[in-house]
Scaffold this motif. Structure first.
Motif, PDB file in Angstrom:
ATOM      1  N   GLU A 100      26.728  39.486  86.142  1.00  0.00           N
ATOM      2  CA  GLU A 100      26.255  40.476  87.224  1.00  0.00           C
ATOM      3  C   GLU A 100      27.126  41.664  87.320  1.00  0.00           C
ATOM      4  N   PHE A 101      28.388  41.458  87.360  1.00  0.00           N
ATOM      5  CA  PHE A 101      29.426  42.587  87.590  1.00  0.00           C
ATOM      6  C   PHE A 101      30.197  43.075  86.504  1.00  0.00           C
ATOM      7  N   ALA A 102      29.754  42.693  85.427  1.00  0.00           N
ATOM      8  CA  ALA A 102      30.204  43.144  83.960  1.00  0.00           C
ATOM      9  C   ALA A 102      29.911  44.222  83.645  1.00  0.00           C
ATOM     10  N   PRO A 103      30.663  45.301  82.814  1.00  0.00           N
ATOM     11  CA  PRO A 103      30.113  46.310  82.358  1.00  0.00           C
ATOM     12  C   PRO A 103      28.738  46.133  81.813  1.00  0.00           C
ATOM     13  N   ASN A 104      27.947  47.283  81.641  1.00  0.00           N
ATOM     14  CA  ASN A 104      26.750  47.104  80.752  1.00  0.00           C
ATOM     15  C   ASN A 104      26.300  48.580  80.234  1.00  0.00           C
ATOM     16  N   GLY A 105      25.449  48.512  79.433  1.00  0.00           N
ATOM     17  CA  GLY A 105      24.967  49.932  78.708  1.00  0.00           C
ATOM     18  C   GLY A 105      26.013  50.519  77.964  1.00  0.00           C
ATOM     19  N   ALA A 106      26.181  51.877  78.109  1.00  0.00           N
ATOM     20  CA  ALA A 106      27.306  52.411  77.587  1.00  0.00           C
ATOM     21  C   ALA A 106      28.530  52.131  78.096  1.00  0.00           C
ATOM     22  N   ASP A 107      28.845  51.848  79.358  1.00  0.00           N
ATOM     23  CA  ASP A 107      30.104  51.066  79.825  1.00  0.00           C
ATOM     24  C   ASP A 107      30.560  49.864  79.253  1.00  0.00           C
ATOM     25  N   TRP A 108      29.746  49.022  78.823  1.00  0.00           N
ATOM     26  CA  TRP A 108      29.878  47.946  77.975  1.00  0.00           C
ATOM     27  C   TRP A 108      30.578  48.274  76.697  1.00  0.00           C
TER      28      TRP A 108
ATOM     29  N   ILE B 145      53.370  51.628 102.050  1.00  0.00           N
ATOM     30  CA  ILE B 145      51.812  52.076 102.237  1.00  0.00           C
ATOM     31  C   ILE B 145      52.044  53.777 102.590  1.00  0.00           C
ATOM     32  N   ASP B 146      52.913  54.124 103.523  1.00  0.00           N
ATOM     33  CA  ASP B 146      53.128  55.329 103.949  1.00  0.00           C
ATOM     34  C   ASP B 146      53.370  56.377 102.547  1.00  0.00           C
ATOM     35  N   TYR B 147      54.143  55.688 101.655  1.00  0.00           N
ATOM     36  CA  TYR B 147      54.441  56.520 100.420  1.00  0.00           C
ATOM     37  C   TYR B 147      53.135  56.564  99.561  1.00  0.00           C
ATOM     38  N   LEU B 148      52.537  55.438  99.510  1.00  0.00           N
ATOM     39  CA  LEU B 148      51.397  55.611  98.576  1.00  0.00           C
ATOM     40  C   LEU B 148      50.186  56.491  99.106  1.00  0.00           C
ATOM     41  N   LEU B 149      50.134  56.339 100.666  1.00  0.00           N
ATOM     42  CA  LEU B 149      48.934  57.299 101.295  1.00  0.00           C
ATOM     43  C   LEU B 149      49.219  58.814 100.814  1.00  0.00           C
ATOM     44  N   ASN B 150      50.497  59.169 100.500  1.00  0.00           N
ATOM     45  CA  ASN B 150      50.693  60.731 100.045  1.00  0.00           C
ATOM     46  C   ASN B 150      50.118  60.936  98.806  1.00  0.00           C
ATOM     47  N   LEU B 151      49.841  59.805  97.888  1.00  0.00           N
ATOM     48  CA  LEU B 151      49.495  59.990  96.525  1.00  0.00           C
ATOM     49  C   LEU B 151      47.915  59.700  96.345  1.00  0.00           C
ATOM     50  N   VAL B 152      47.305  59.664  97.525  1.00  0.00           N
ATOM     51  CA  VAL B 152      45.835  59.385  97.307  1.00  0.00           C
ATOM     52  C   VAL B 152      45.167  60.205  96.117  1.00  0.00           C
ATOM     53  N   ASP B 153      45.298  61.547  96.342  1.00  0.00           N
ATOM     54  CA  ASP B 153      44.761  62.326  95.381  1.00  0.00           C
ATOM     55  C   ASP B 153      44.875  61.856  93.826  1.00  0.00           C
ATOM     56  N   ASP B 154      46.122  61.715  93.655  1.00  0.00           N
ATOM     57  CA  ASP B 154      46.553  61.332  92.220  1.00  0.00           C
ATOM     58  C   ASP B 154      45.910  60.225  91.974  1.00  0.00           C
ATOM     59  N   ILE B 155      46.016  59.087  92.827  1.00  0.00           N
ATOM     60  CA  ILE B 155      45.077  57.721  92.653  1.00  0.00           C
ATOM     61  C   ILE B 155      43.800  58.200  92.305  1.00  0.00           C
ATOM     62  N   LYS B 156      43.145  58.911  92.905  1.00  0.00           N
ATOM     63  CA  LYS B 156      41.676  59.015  92.792  1.00  0.00           C
ATOM     64  C   LYS B 156      41.407  59.542  91.421  1.00  0.00           C
ATOM     65  N   VAL B 157      42.180  60.510  90.854  1.00  0.00           N
ATOM     66  CA  VAL B 157      42.104  61.127  89.692  1.00  0.00           C
ATOM     67  C   VAL B 157      42.293  60.044  88.715  1.00  0.00           C
ATOM     68  N   PHE B 158      43.399  59.263  88.831  1.00  0.00           N
ATOM     69  CA  PHE B 158      43.616  58.180  87.893  1.00  0.00           C
ATOM     70  C   PHE B 158      42.494  57.146  87.745  1.00  0.00           C
ATOM     71  N   ALA B 159      41.739  56.873  89.114  1.00  0.00           N
ATOM     72  CA  ALA B 159      40.472  55.871  88.968  1.00  0.00           C
ATOM     73  C   ALA B 159      39.431  56.464  88.298  1.00  0.00           C
ATOM     74  N   ASP B 160      39.208  57.750  88.088  1.00  0.00           N
ATOM     75  CA  ASP B 160      38.061  58.177  87.554  1.00  0.00           C
ATOM     76  C   ASP B 160      38.190  58.185  85.905  1.00  0.00           C
ATOM     77  N   LYS B 161      39.417  58.068  85.427  1.00  0.00           N
ATOM     78  CA  LYS B 161      39.562  57.609  84.030  1.00  0.00           C
ATOM     79  C   LYS B 161      39.899  56.384  83.644  1.00  0.00           C
ATOM     80  N   THR B 162      39.880  55.319  84.655  1.00  0.00           N
ATOM     81  CA  THR B 162      40.176  54.062  84.046  1.00  0.00           C
ATOM     82  C   THR B 162      39.031  53.455  83.164  1.00  0.00           C
ATOM     83  N   PRO B 163      39.472  52.591  82.182  1.00  0.00           N
ATOM     84  CA  PRO B 163      38.287  52.140  81.149  1.00  0.00           C
ATOM     85  C   PRO B 163      37.500  51.218  81.752  1.00  0.00           C
ATOM     86  N   ILE B 164      37.469  50.571  82.727  1.00  0.00           N
ATOM     87  CA  ILE B 164      36.704  49.608  83.236  1.00  0.00           C
ATOM     88  C   ILE B 164      36.480  49.614  84.786  1.00  0.00           C
TER      89      ILE B 164
END
Lengths: 468, 198
Positions: free
Chosen positions: A247-255, B179-198
Motif C-alpha cells: 500500500e505505501f510503497a512507491p507506485n507509477g513514476a515514483d516506483w 530541537i531548538d537548533y533544528l527548528l532554526n533549520l526548518v526551511d532548509d529541511i523542507k527544501v531537502f525533503a522535496d528532493k529525497t528519492p523516496i
C-alpha cells in the motif's frame, strides 16, 4: 574509493554536517507507538509547534496491549490511558493511527514491512531499539529515545554522529534445522552484547542472499543485541518483489524513480569497512541461551560454559537462572513457551513452529502463548490451516501485540518459571519479575512445547522425514 | 527546551559494580506506562532495589546508607538493551547527574546527553580505582569537570580525561537542546525533503 551500502544511504540523507558535531539526518519514515511517544507529544505542545510531516509518520499500539479480548475496553487503567493518549495525539496532529482492533494493527516492526512503509534506501526511526529490523530491506533503520522522537516529529530530522561500519560475512549454506534466529544468536554469542557498539553492520554472504525477507528481518532485528545501532542487507530481487504493490510503497513514476535509486544500493567492490568479521555457516547449530543477556548462548548440544567473560556478573547470571556451569542445556525442564515478537512473530515463524507440532500434542507441563505479530499474520495463520493444526494440538493463539516479549501487559511469565522464547531479550525479569528466559528459534520453541523440555528440534524433524 | 546546565560537579558516588546493566534493570517495562515524565526515580532499579513485597533489599547499593551522591559508577556496557528514555529519566529523577562506566551502550549514551546527564567513559583501570576508593571511604568525592573534560578523585588526586563530542559538550554547558537548533533549520529541511528519492 567506493562506498558501502550504509554510506550510500546515510550520505543521501545528510541535510547538513555540523562541524565537530553530529550529522543532521533526514528521516523518511517515522514509526510511533504508545509507550515512547506521549512525552514527545507533550514536548511539542509545550513548544507550541506541530508535526512537520504527519504523512511520513505512522502510529500503532503494540507494547502494552492485551492479547485477549481486544474488542473489550482495556482493563489496565494505565495502559488504557496510554492508548487514549496516542489516539488523541495522532488525531490532533493528523498522523495515521492503527490502534487496537484496526485491521492493520500489530507490532510496529511487523506492520512497517507488511504495508510497504519499509522500503530500501530509506531512513527509518522509531522509539524502539528493534527498529533495526527494517535494515533487512537495505534501509538505515535504528531505535531512538523519546527526546529524539520529539525531534523527528518536530523537524523530520535527527542529529547523530555517523557510526563506524562493520561487515559480518558468513560463507557457505546453513545446515538442516538451522534458522535465521540461530544465525543471529550465534553472531551475538561470538561478539558479546557490546561487540558491535558504535557500529552499523552490513550482513553479507551466501547465507543472507539465500535467506527469505522474513529471515533477514529476524537477523537485522537482533543487531541491537550485540550493541550495533542497526544492521542491513543489500536489497536484491527478493527485496524488490516483496515491496512491490504494497500500500505505501512507491507506485507509477515514483516506483521507477525508486528502482533507479535502489539499484545503486550495494557495497562497492573497493569500499572498505572499519571492521570485518567472518564466520562459516557450517559452524552454526540450533542455538539456545543459558544466561541473562543474549550473548550468553550456545549450541543446543553444548554445556553451560565453565569460563565466561566477566566472572562476577556471570555467576550472578547463572544464580538468577538457577543453572550451574557444566550442565547440559538439553532436557532442561520448560514451563512456558512464547512464540511471537518483532523477532519471530511473522508467518514463516508460525509455519516453522507448526511443522514440528504437526502430528504431536502440546506437552501437559507447558503453557504456550502463540502471539501473531499482526492481524495480517493472524489472518494468514487461519487461511493456511495453521490455526486449526495448532489449536487441535492444544495450543492457544492470542491476538497480536508485543505480549510476553517485554511483559507490559498481562502476559507475564511467573517468578522462577522457565520460558523458551522466540523473542529478543533474556534479561532478568524481562518477561515478568523473576522470570527465566531461554531465547531460541521457533523450531526450538516448538520442540520444547511438544516435549516439555529443551530438545534439539532436528531429532523431531528427522523422525518425521523417516516416516514420510 | 533547555535543561539544567552542567559544568563542574563535585560529589560522592554510589557504586554499582555490575557489568552489562541493561535498561530493563534500570527501569522494568511494567513501569513505562506513564504519559508524563514524572516519578520514575521511585522505580529506578526496581527489582534489584526492592523485594516482591516492596521492602528494600538491604544489600543493594542504593539502599545502603553508606553510599550517596550525584554520581553513579557502574561496570562496563552500562545501559544496553531497550531504547527507553525512561531509563535516563529514572536515573535523573532519583538525583544522579553523572554516570561513570568503562563502556556505554549507544542509545543510552545519546539519551543521557539529550536530557542533561553526563555519561563519563573512563578506562577499566580508573573505574576499578574508583570502586576501590569508594569502598575504602564512601565519602570520597569526585570532581567531574566538563569544560576541562576531566574526572578527578579528590581523595587520591588521580584523574583521567574523557571524550565528548564538542557540539554536545557545548549544549550541556549551556543547557541547549537539539530541537531548538533544528527548528532554526526548518526551511532548509523542507527544501531537502522535496528532493529525497523516496
Amino acid at each position: 574509493m567506493g562506498s558501502t551500502l550504509f554510506d550510500k544511504v546515510w550520505d543521501a540523507h545528510v541535510v547538513k554536517k555540523i562541524e565537530n558535531g553530529p550529522d543532521i539526518l533526514f528521516i523518511d519514515r517515522h514509526l510511533v507507538h504508545e509507550v515512547t511517544s506521549p512525552v514527545a507529544f507533550l514536548g511539542l505542545k509545550r513548544r507550541g509547534i506541530s508535526v512537520l510531516y504527519p504523512n511520513k509518520t505512522f502510529a500503532t499500539a503494540d507494547h502494552n496491549t492485551p492479547t485477549k479480548n481486544q474488542h473489550l475496553p482495556v482493563e489496565d487503567p494505565l495502559s488504557a490511558n496510554q492508548l487514549a493518549a496516542i489516539e488523541k495525539n495522532a488525531g490532533d496532529y493528523g498522523i495515521p493511527y492503527w490502534g487496537l482492533g484496526h485491521h492493520k494493527n500489530g507490532i510496529v516492526h511487523v506492520i512497517g514491512p507488511e504495508n510497504g512503509i519499509t522500503v530500501p534506501g530509506a531512513t527509518i526511526v522509531c522509539g524502539d531499539s528493534h527498529t533495526s529490523t527494517h535494515g533487512a530491506f537495505g534501509a538505515v533503520a535504528f531505535g531512538i529515545g523519546t527526546s529524539e522522537v520529539e525531534m523527528v516529529l518536530a523537524t523530520q530530522c535527527i542529529m547523530q554522529p555517523k557510526p563506524k561500519t562493520m561487515k559480518i560475512e558468513i560463507s557457505g549454506s546453513l545446515s538442516f534445522g538451522v534458522t535465521p534466529k540461530d544465525v543471529a544468536l550465534y553472531i551475538i554469542s561470538q561478539l558479546t552484547t557490546s561487540g558491535a557498539t558504535g557500529y552499523f553492520v552490513e550482513y553479507s554472504g551466501k547465507v543472507f542472499e539465500e535467506m527469505s525477507m522474513e529471515g533477514r528481518m529476524t537477523v537485522c532485528n537482533l543487531s541491537i543485541e550485540m550493541g550495533a545501532r542497526g544492521g542491513m542487507i543489500a536489497p536484491d530481487e527478493k527485496t524488490i518483489s516483496y515491496v512491490e504493490g504494497r500500500e505505501f510503497a512507491p507506485n507509477g513514476a515514483d516506483w521507477d524513480r525508486a528502482l533507479d535509486y535502489w539499484k545503486t544500493l550495494h557495497t562497492d567492490e573497493d569500499a572498505t569497512f572499519d571492521k570485518v568479521i567472518s564466520f562459516e555457516a557450517a559452524d552454526i547449530e540450533p542455538m539456545i541461551t543459558f544466561g541473562t543477556n543474549p550473548g550468553m548462548g550456545g549450541s543446543i548440544m553444548s554445556d553451560i560454559p565453565k569460563d565466561f567473560e566477566g566472572s562476577a556478573s556471570y555467576k550472578k547470571s547463572l544464580d538468577y537462572m538457577d543453572f550451574k556451569e557444566g550442565e547440559s542445556m538439553l532436557n532442561k525442564k520448560v514451563d512456558y513457551v512464547f512464540l511471537g515478537s518483532c523477532t519471530n512473530g511473522r508467518i514463516e515463524d508460525f509455519r516453522a513452529f507448526a511443522s514440528i507440532v504437526k502430528g504431536r500434542k502440546k506437552a501437559d507441563n507447558v503453557t504456550a502463548w502463540l502471539v501473531p505479530g499482526s492481524h495480517v499474520v493472524e489472518k494468514a495463520i487461519k487461511d493456511e490451516g495453521i490455526f486449526d493444526l495448532l489449536t487441535e494440538a492444544g495450543f492457544e493463539i492470542r491476538e497480536p501485540g508485543c505480549s510476553a516479549c517485554l511483559a507490559m501487559n498481562d502476559d507475564k511469565i511467573p517468578p522462577g518459571k522457565y520460558a523458551v522464547s522466540t523473542s529478543n531479550r533474556n534479561f532478568e525479569g524481562r518477561q515478568g519479575p523473576q522470570s527465566r528466559t531461554l531465547l531460541a528459534s521457533p523450531l526450538v520453541a516448538a520442540a520444547a512445547a511438544v516435549t516439555g523440555k529443551v530438545t534439539d528440534p532436528r531429532t523431531l524433524m528427522q523422525v518425521e522425514s523417516l516416516t514420510e | 527546551m533547555a535543561y539544567d546546565k552542567f559544568e563542574v560537579l563535585k560529589s560522592s558516588a554510589v557504586p554499582l559494580p555490575i557489568e552489562n546493566v541493561d535498561t530493563d534493570q534500570i527501569i522494568p517495562a511494567r513501569f513505562l506506562k506513564a504519559t508524563e515524565r514524572k516519578g520514575f526515580g521511585d522505580n529506578l532499579f526496581r527489582d534489584w532495589r526492592f523485594n516482591s513485597d516492596d521492602t528494600p533489599k538491604a544489600d543493594f547499593p542504593l539502599n545502603n546508607p553508606r553510599f550517596s551522591g550525584k554520581i553513579l559508577v557502574s561496570g562496563k556496557n552500562f545501559g544496553s538493551g531497550s531504547s527507553r528514555e525512561h531509563a535516563v529519566w529514572a536515573i535523573y529523577d532519583y538525583g544522579f547527574r553523572c554516570v561513570v562506566s568503562s563502556f556505554f551502550a549507544d542509545i543510552f549514551r545519546n539519551n543521557c546527553l539529550n536530557i542533561g546527564i553526563l555519561p563519563v567513559q573512563v578506562s577499566p583501570e580508573f573505574l576499578q580505582s574508583m570502586f576501590k576508593s569508594i569502598d575504602a571511604n564512601e565519602n570520597t568525592e569526585f570532581e567531574v569537570n566538563l569544560p576541562e573534560q576531566k574526572i578527578i578523585n579528590l581523595e587520591t588526586n588521580e584523574s583521567e580525561s574523557f571524550n565528548i563530542n564538542p557540539y554536545k559538550k557545548d549544549n550541556m554547558i549551556n543547557g541547549f537542546d537539539d530541537i531548538d537548533y533544528l527548528l532554526n533549520l526548518v526551511d532548509d529541511i523542507k527544501v531537502f525533503a522535496d528532493k529525497t528519492p523516496i
